[in-house]
Scaffold this motif. Sequence first.
Motif, PDB file in Angstrom:
ATOM      1  N   LEU A   1       0.970  -1.123  -0.161  1.00 16.89           N
ATOM      2  CA  LEU A   1       0.036   0.073  -0.085  1.00 16.89           C
ATOM      3  C   LEU A   1       0.785   1.276   0.123  1.00 16.89           C
ATOM      4  CD1 LEU A   1      -2.840   1.238   0.269  1.00 16.89           C
ATOM      5  CD2 LEU A   1      -2.555   1.207   2.765  1.00 16.89           C
ATOM      6  N   ILE A   2       1.899   1.339   0.893  1.00 16.86           N
ATOM      7  CA  ILE A   2       2.760   2.611   0.802  1.00 16.86           C
ATOM      8  C   ILE A   2       3.482   2.524  -0.566  1.00 16.86           C
ATOM      9  CG2 ILE A   2       4.969   3.427   2.095  1.00 16.86           C
ATOM     10  CD1 ILE A   2       3.771   2.397   4.608  1.00 16.86           C
ATOM     11  N   ARG A   3       4.004   1.480  -1.017  1.00 14.56           N
ATOM     12  CA  ARG A   3       4.526   1.745  -2.407  1.00 14.56           C
ATOM     13  C   ARG A   3       3.521   2.359  -3.538  1.00 14.56           C
ATOM     14  NH1 ARG A   3       5.757  -3.261  -3.197  1.00 14.56           N
ATOM     15  NH2 ARG A   3       7.538  -3.351  -1.908  1.00 14.56           N
ATOM     16  N   HIS A   4       2.515   1.647  -3.371  1.00 16.59           N
ATOM     17  CA  HIS A   4       1.472   2.301  -4.217  1.00 16.59           C
ATOM     18  C   HIS A   4       1.033   3.676  -4.020  1.00 16.59           C
ATOM     19  CE1 HIS A   4      -2.138   2.567  -6.756  1.00 16.59           C
ATOM     20  NE2 HIS A   4      -2.842   3.180  -5.789  1.00 16.59           N
ATOM     21  N   LEU A   5       1.053   4.063  -2.970  1.00 13.83           N
ATOM     22  CA  LEU A   5       0.583   5.418  -2.356  1.00 13.83           C
ATOM     23  C   LEU A   5       1.900   6.317  -2.858  1.00 13.83           C
ATOM     24  CD1 LEU A   5      -1.126   4.964   0.877  1.00 13.83           C
ATOM     25  CD2 LEU A   5      -2.200   5.378  -1.362  1.00 13.83           C
ATOM     26  N   HIS A   6       2.840   5.910  -2.447  1.00 16.79           N
ATOM     27  CA  HIS A   6       4.405   6.666  -3.108  1.00 16.79           C
ATOM     28  C   HIS A   6       4.146   7.047  -4.516  1.00 16.79           C
ATOM     29  CE1 HIS A   6       8.605   7.255  -3.368  1.00 16.79           C
ATOM     30  NE2 HIS A   6       8.306   6.911  -4.650  1.00 16.79           N
ATOM     31  N   ASN A   7       3.676   6.116  -5.447  1.00 13.23           N
ATOM     32  CA  ASN A   7       3.581   6.359  -6.779  1.00 13.23           C
ATOM     33  C   ASN A   7       2.446   7.273  -7.049  1.00 13.23           C
ATOM     34  OD1 ASN A   7       5.695   4.407  -7.624  1.00 13.23           O
ATOM     35  ND2 ASN A   7       4.348   2.805  -7.492  1.00 13.23           N
TER      36      ASN A   7
ATOM     37  N   GLU B   1       8.923   5.643   3.157  1.00 13.13           N
ATOM     38  CA  GLU B   1       8.741   5.384   1.657  1.00 13.13           C
ATOM     39  C   GLU B   1       7.301   5.923   1.060  1.00 13.13           C
ATOM     40  OE1 GLU B   1      11.231   4.042   0.132  1.00 13.13           O
ATOM     41  OE2 GLU B   1      12.372   4.014   2.074  1.00 13.13           O
ATOM     42  N   LEU B   2       6.571   6.411   1.927  1.00 20.25           N
ATOM     43  CA  LEU B   2       5.540   7.030   1.498  1.00 20.25           C
ATOM     44  C   LEU B   2       5.555   8.009   0.605  1.00 20.25           C
ATOM     45  CD1 LEU B   2       2.340   7.161   1.422  1.00 20.25           C
ATOM     46  CD2 LEU B   2       2.429   8.426   3.481  1.00 20.25           C
ATOM     47  N   PHE B   3       6.636   9.090   0.924  1.00 21.63           N
ATOM     48  CA  PHE B   3       6.748  10.343   0.124  1.00 21.63           C
ATOM     49  C   PHE B   3       8.075  10.139  -0.600  1.00 21.63           C
ATOM     50  CE2 PHE B   3       4.843  11.487   4.152  1.00 21.63           C
ATOM     51  CZ  PHE B   3       4.080  11.954   3.947  1.00 21.63           C
ATOM     52  N   VAL B   4       7.970  10.960  -1.965  1.00 23.03           N
ATOM     53  CA  VAL B   4       9.051  10.993  -2.879  1.00 23.03           C
ATOM     54  C   VAL B   4      10.468  11.454  -1.956  1.00 23.03           C
ATOM     55  CG1 VAL B   4       9.877  11.881  -5.112  1.00 23.03           C
ATOM     56  CG2 VAL B   4       7.610  11.174  -4.766  1.00 23.03           C
ATOM     57  N   ASP B   5      10.423  12.383  -1.466  1.00 24.25           N
ATOM     58  CA  ASP B   5      11.589  12.850  -0.692  1.00 24.25           C
ATOM     59  C   ASP B   5      11.705  12.362   0.842  1.00 24.25           C
ATOM     60  OD1 ASP B   5      12.554  14.434  -2.718  1.00 24.25           O
ATOM     61  OD2 ASP B   5      11.874  16.166  -2.026  1.00 24.25           O
ATOM     62  N   SER B   6      12.604  12.184   1.343  1.00 21.10           N
ATOM     63  CA  SER B   6      12.950  11.552   2.597  1.00 21.10           C
ATOM     64  C   SER B   6      12.477  12.646   3.481  1.00 21.10           C
ATOM     65  CB  SER B   6      14.366  11.526   3.039  1.00 21.10           C
ATOM     66  OG  SER B   6      15.059  10.734   2.395  1.00 21.10           O
ATOM     67  N   LEU B   7      11.583  12.152   4.709  1.00 21.41           N
ATOM     68  CA  LEU B   7      11.358  13.116   5.505  1.00 21.41           C
ATOM     69  C   LEU B   7      12.605  13.431   6.686  1.00 21.41           C
ATOM     70  CD1 LEU B   7       8.059  10.906   6.915  1.00 21.41           C
ATOM     71  CD2 LEU B   7       7.921  12.897   5.944  1.00 21.41           C
ATOM     72  N   THR B   8      12.338  15.059   7.088  1.00 21.84           N
ATOM     73  CA  THR B   8      13.023  15.419   7.945  1.00 21.84           C
ATOM     74  C   THR B   8      12.500  15.831   9.114  1.00 21.84           C
ATOM     75  OG1 THR B   8      12.926  17.530   6.679  1.00 21.84           O
ATOM     76  CG2 THR B   8      14.888  16.159   6.081  1.00 21.84           C
ATOM     77  N   GLN B   9      13.215  15.850  10.230  1.00 24.64           N
ATOM     78  CA  GLN B   9      12.407  16.425  11.685  1.00 24.64           C
ATOM     79  C   GLN B   9      12.695  17.844  11.425  1.00 24.64           C
ATOM     80  OE1 GLN B   9      13.667  13.998  15.006  1.00 24.64           O
ATOM     81  NE2 GLN B   9      12.215  14.956  16.282  1.00 24.64           N
ATOM     82  N   GLU B  10      11.484  18.562  11.910  1.00 25.49           N
ATOM     83  CA  GLU B  10      11.589  19.883  11.910  1.00 25.49           C
ATOM     84  C   GLU B  10      11.315  20.345  13.377  1.00 25.49           C
ATOM     85  OE1 GLU B  10      11.979  22.470   9.865  1.00 25.49           O
ATOM     86  OE2 GLU B  10      12.328  20.995   8.326  1.00 25.49           O
ATOM     87  N   SER B  11      10.558  19.492  14.201  1.00 25.33           N
ATOM     88  CA  SER B  11      10.347  19.504  15.792  1.00 25.33           C
ATOM     89  C   SER B  11      10.035  17.948  16.391  1.00 25.33           C
ATOM     90  CB  SER B  11       9.366  20.690  15.891  1.00 25.33           C
ATOM     91  OG  SER B  11       8.111  20.103  15.738  1.00 25.33           O
ATOM     92  N   ALA B  12       9.874  18.123  17.449  1.00 24.84           N
ATOM     93  CA  ALA B  12       9.409  16.835  17.871  1.00 24.84           C
ATOM     94  C   ALA B  12       8.109  16.487  17.556  1.00 24.84           C
ATOM     95  CB  ALA B  12       9.381  17.105  19.590  1.00 24.84           C
TER      96      ALA B  12
END
Length: 129
Positions: A59-65, A111-122
Motif C-alpha cells: 500500500l505504501i509503495r502504491h501511495l508513493h507512486n 517510503e510514502l513520500f518521494v523525498d525523505s522525511l526530515t524532522q523539524e521539531s518533536a
Amino acid sequence: MPLKSVYNIVTEPVDDSLEERTALEFFRACSSNENLPTRLTVNYLGQFLHYSGEEQTDLIRHLHNVLRETDSVKRYSMIQFVVEGRVFNEEVVRLGVPTGRSSYEDIAVDELFVDSLTQESATQYVASK
C-alpha cells in the motif's frame, strides 16, 4: 513551527483553519488528479494505513507512486497530515498508530513520500515532495 512545503506529518495541527479531508479522500483525489486546495489538512493517515486490509508495504509503495505522479499537489502546496499517536525516528520514520487502550502498531512511513522525511521539531516531520 510553521507549515513547510509540501508534506508535513504532525501530531498537533500547525494550522487549524485549513480545509480537511480524510486520508482516503486525499489519496483518491490525488489518484484521479482532482484539484485540491494548496493548503490542506489530511486526517486519519495512520488509521488508513492500519485498517486498509492490504499489505502495508504494498500500500505504501502504491501511495508513493500516486504522490509521485499526481498533479493535484503543487510544489508550493502545504499539506499537513495530522496523526493520532506518535511519530518517531529510529533510522526510519514511523507512526505509532493507536490500536487499543494502550497499544500501538508502528508503521514505517519513510517510503510514502518521494523525498525523505526530515524532522523539524518533536511533533513535525517534512518531505518536500
